[in-house]
Design a protein around this motif. Sequence first.
Motif, short mmCIF file in Angstrom:
data_model
loop_
_atom_site.label_atom_id
_atom_site.label_comp_id
_atom_site.label_asym_id
_atom_site.label_seq_id
_atom_site.Cartn_x
_atom_site.Cartn_y
_atom_site.Cartn_z
N GLY A 26 0.58 14.22 -4.91
CA GLY A 26 0.71 12.99 -4.98
C GLY A 26 -0.77 12.27 -4.99
N VAL A 27 -0.98 11.25 -4.03
CA VAL A 27 -2.40 10.96 -3.91
C VAL A 27 -3.28 11.73 -3.08
CG1 VAL A 27 -3.79 9.31 -2.47
CG2 VAL A 27 -1.77 8.30 -3.84
N LYS A 28 -4.07 12.21 -3.69
CA LYS A 28 -5.02 13.30 -2.98
C LYS A 28 -6.29 12.75 -1.79
CE LYS A 28 -4.55 17.38 -5.72
NZ LYS A 28 -3.38 16.92 -6.64
N VAL A 29 -6.53 13.34 -0.90
CA VAL A 29 -7.52 12.64 -0.09
C VAL A 29 -8.57 13.61 -0.42
CG1 VAL A 29 -8.43 12.10 2.32
CG2 VAL A 29 -5.80 11.82 1.82
N GLY A 30 -9.71 13.22 -0.90
CA GLY A 30 -10.83 13.93 -1.23
C GLY A 30 -11.52 14.59 -0.14
N ASP A 31 -11.48 16.04 -0.17
CA ASP A 31 -12.37 17.08 0.60
C ASP A 31 -11.55 16.77 2.10
OD1 ASP A 31 -14.19 18.93 1.18
OD2 ASP A 31 -15.64 17.33 1.91
N ALA A 32 -10.53 16.65 2.21
CA ALA A 32 -9.86 16.66 3.45
C ALA A 32 -9.90 18.03 4.11
CB ALA A 32 -8.53 16.25 3.33
N LYS A 33 -10.60 18.09 5.49
CA LYS A 33 -10.73 19.02 6.43
C LYS A 33 -9.62 19.16 7.57
CE LYS A 33 -15.62 19.81 5.11
NZ LYS A 33 -15.84 18.81 4.24
N ARG A 34 -9.64 17.86 8.28
CA ARG A 34 -8.59 17.75 9.23
C ARG A 34 -7.79 16.58 9.07
NH1 ARG A 34 -11.16 19.67 14.44
NH2 ARG A 34 -10.30 17.64 15.60
N GLY A 35 -6.58 16.97 9.55
CA GLY A 35 -5.60 15.68 9.33
C GLY A 35 -4.84 15.55 10.53
N ALA A 36 -4.07 14.22 10.85
CA ALA A 36 -3.34 14.28 11.85
C ALA A 36 -1.87 13.65 11.47
CB ALA A 36 -3.74 13.20 13.01
N ASP A 45 -9.23 5.43 -0.91
CA ASP A 45 -10.77 5.60 -0.93
C ASP A 45 -11.15 4.80 0.12
OD1 ASP A 45 -10.51 6.74 -3.48
OD2 ASP A 45 -10.23 4.55 -4.34
N GLY A 46 -10.48 4.53 1.29
CA GLY A 46 -10.98 3.70 2.44
C GLY A 46 -11.36 4.78 3.42
N ASP A 50 -9.72 13.45 8.80
CA ASP A 50 -9.89 12.84 7.67
C ASP A 50 -9.01 11.92 6.82
OD1 ASP A 50 -12.58 14.16 7.32
OD2 ASP A 50 -11.49 15.88 7.16
N PHE A 51 -7.82 12.11 7.35
CA PHE A 51 -6.32 11.15 6.87
C PHE A 51 -5.52 11.41 8.21
CE2 PHE A 51 -3.09 14.58 5.87
CZ PHE A 51 -3.95 15.58 5.91
N MET A 52 -4.33 10.61 7.91
CA MET A 52 -3.08 10.78 9.19
C MET A 52 -2.07 10.37 8.19
SD MET A 52 -3.83 8.63 12.34
CE MET A 52 -4.38 6.91 11.85
N GLU A 53 -0.85 11.06 8.52
CA GLU A 53 0.46 10.68 8.11
C GLU A 53 0.94 9.99 9.47
OE1 GLU A 53 2.38 10.73 5.48
OE2 GLU A 53 0.77 11.54 4.12
N ILE A 54 1.31 8.50 9.43
CA ILE A 54 1.99 8.16 10.70
C ILE A 54 3.68 7.77 10.60
CG2 ILE A 54 -0.37 7.43 11.32
CD1 ILE A 54 0.45 4.48 10.68
N HIS A 55 4.01 7.34 11.71
CA HIS A 55 5.32 6.73 11.53
C HIS A 55 5.62 5.59 11.44
CE1 HIS A 55 9.68 7.71 13.15
NE2 HIS A 55 9.46 6.38 13.52
N ASP A 56 5.57 4.85 10.17
CA ASP A 56 5.62 3.42 9.80
C ASP A 56 6.85 3.05 9.59
OD1 ASP A 56 5.34 4.89 7.43
OD2 ASP A 56 4.91 3.15 6.31
N LEU A 78 1.04 -1.27 -0.05
CA LEU A 78 -0.11 0.02 0.15
C LEU A 78 0.90 1.16 0.17
CD1 LEU A 78 -2.75 1.64 0.05
CD2 LEU A 78 -2.54 1.12 2.89
N MET A 79 1.79 1.39 0.75
CA MET A 79 2.78 2.21 0.85
C MET A 79 3.50 2.78 -0.52
SD MET A 79 2.52 3.95 3.65
CE MET A 79 0.86 3.10 3.63
N HIS A 80 3.87 1.56 -1.07
CA HIS A 80 4.30 1.70 -2.46
C HIS A 80 3.67 2.32 -3.65
CE1 HIS A 80 8.78 0.13 -2.24
NE2 HIS A 80 8.17 -0.18 -0.98
N ALA A 81 2.50 1.89 -3.60
CA ALA A 81 1.31 2.28 -4.43
C ALA A 81 1.18 3.78 -4.10
CB ALA A 81 -0.13 1.54 -4.21
N ASN A 82 1.10 4.19 -2.96
CA ASN A 82 0.97 5.62 -2.64
C ASN A 82 2.33 6.34 -2.93
OD1 ASN A 82 -1.40 5.11 -1.75
ND2 ASN A 82 -1.00 5.50 0.35
N ALA A 83 3.44 6.23 -2.80
CA ALA A 83 4.51 6.61 -3.09
C ALA A 83 4.90 6.91 -4.48
CB ALA A 83 5.80 5.99 -2.42
#
Lengths: 377, 132
Positions: free
Chosen positions: A348-358, A309-310, A270-276, A167-172
């Motif tokens: 890159g990959v856009k999160v549709g209608d993102a209002k808040r992110g962590a 899209d999840g 609406d989305f997160m960037e995490i330390h994987d 999944l990470m490679h598909a996004n990157a």
Amino acid sequence: MAYVTGAGMVKIDRHYSLGVRELAAQAAEKALEDSERSSVDFVIAASSLSFMQEPQLDLASYLASTLGLRGVKALTVEAGEASGAAAVQAALALVKSGLARRVLVVGVDKMTDYNSPETYRHLQHLYDTVGEGFHKIGHAGIAGILMRLYMTEYGVDREVMAYWSALMHANAKENPYAMLRFALDPSKVKNAMPLADPVTLLDAYPLGDGAAAIVIESSPGRAMASILTVESATGYPSVAHRQNPLHIESLAEAASKAGIMGGDGRMRIDFMEIHDSFTITAFMILETLGASDKGKAAEDAAEGRYSRDGELPVNPSGGLKARGHPIGATGFYQYAEAAMQLAGVFPGVKVGDAKRGAVVSLNGFGSSSYVGLLSRP
Amino acid sequence: MTMQKHWRNRRSLYRLEGAQCMDCGRVFYPPAPRCVYCGSGRLERKQLPRRGTLVSYSVVYSVSDEGRKEAPVIVGLIDLGDAKVIAEVTDADPDELQVGIQVEAVLRRLGVQGESGVIYYGLKFRPALGAD
């Protein structure tokens, strides 16, 4: 309030021709240009390995000179893999308290000037050097212990865990700043070169050089995003001190202070960037936050819950696994990406209608944890 | 690593000494000036049991140059009852090692500083002899 008014990133790669300061300057100049500002009150530089790899001390002062900002106030922040988040937290305190109006925060690290074993030695210092870091754990030994514990404890199939890296490679692949921009077949992960069995090369972040910067200001101007808060907590020195080594108590504390969980158990973002940093780190974070039930994060990832899209897109950038993880700079990639997502300009990959992110950043497996919450301005 | 740092840690490295908190009662390793759980400074040194259970382990290939000769190095999470510790596992074939086995502490060489430098010793864990 504090706003992100500019962001700049350098593609994570092997930048043999650029030193730490030149690399940092590229990102910083982009961020300043983006914010349409040329002067700042403060430069905060975050770096972890540059004290060993370049090696350079008092980095922020020398960087200020490289940027032509002689006379500016400058401060260097080191908090291991969480250096970037720690620097953003410091900048936020300066801006919110009125001690600074505009702060340039820039993170940089090079990991390729030495051969890999020497870099593993540097990275081992991220762990407690009078505890587990005293032994020959390398950079991945603790990840190996935790991954096997996870598989044993929850009966999780090794093959299912491989979908995280895929999944990470598909996004990157769609992120022009990512280091590993190619698709990854999940069936290749388990039998790839072992780093710290059961952790393989394809479960781990790549070694790359990078720099990223953001401009944080007290006035909205042409803000991309607001930083509502950056909360943090320190944890136990070792995973061996935890009752359940797979639960990151410092992260649970930081997340609760940041208020990213709603009362109904759903996340208020609406989305997160995490330390994987490793596959297992991603699962531990998702389960500690309650986004997945214990032992279920691998399955949830494989079933698409964290895809673009999840239910909750995680790491649209490709994460540490595939965007890359130049230690002290990583936090700035995360904050820059989150701000760009909220402004709708992430390339890159856009999160549709993102209002808040962590943004979730850790050192090691939670010797400290940071949770940042951003919103549209 | 320096000889000085090794010397400072000799009691935990040679004798498996941890600390017990007089306030919350918990035991942890290595010892520290304050309890890692409750922050109390009322601590007593406590020798940990030398035998415990291997809770998990990793076979580490990506080690620094110091560990190249012995790679892969096995590191384990060991439950000694009073506390858990992370340490190297020795005298074991990575392919035959299993989670849940009994292991015991044994004094071994940890490393050598340079070609003619100091040889460092410390405790590692091996599968218990006469294990049940």
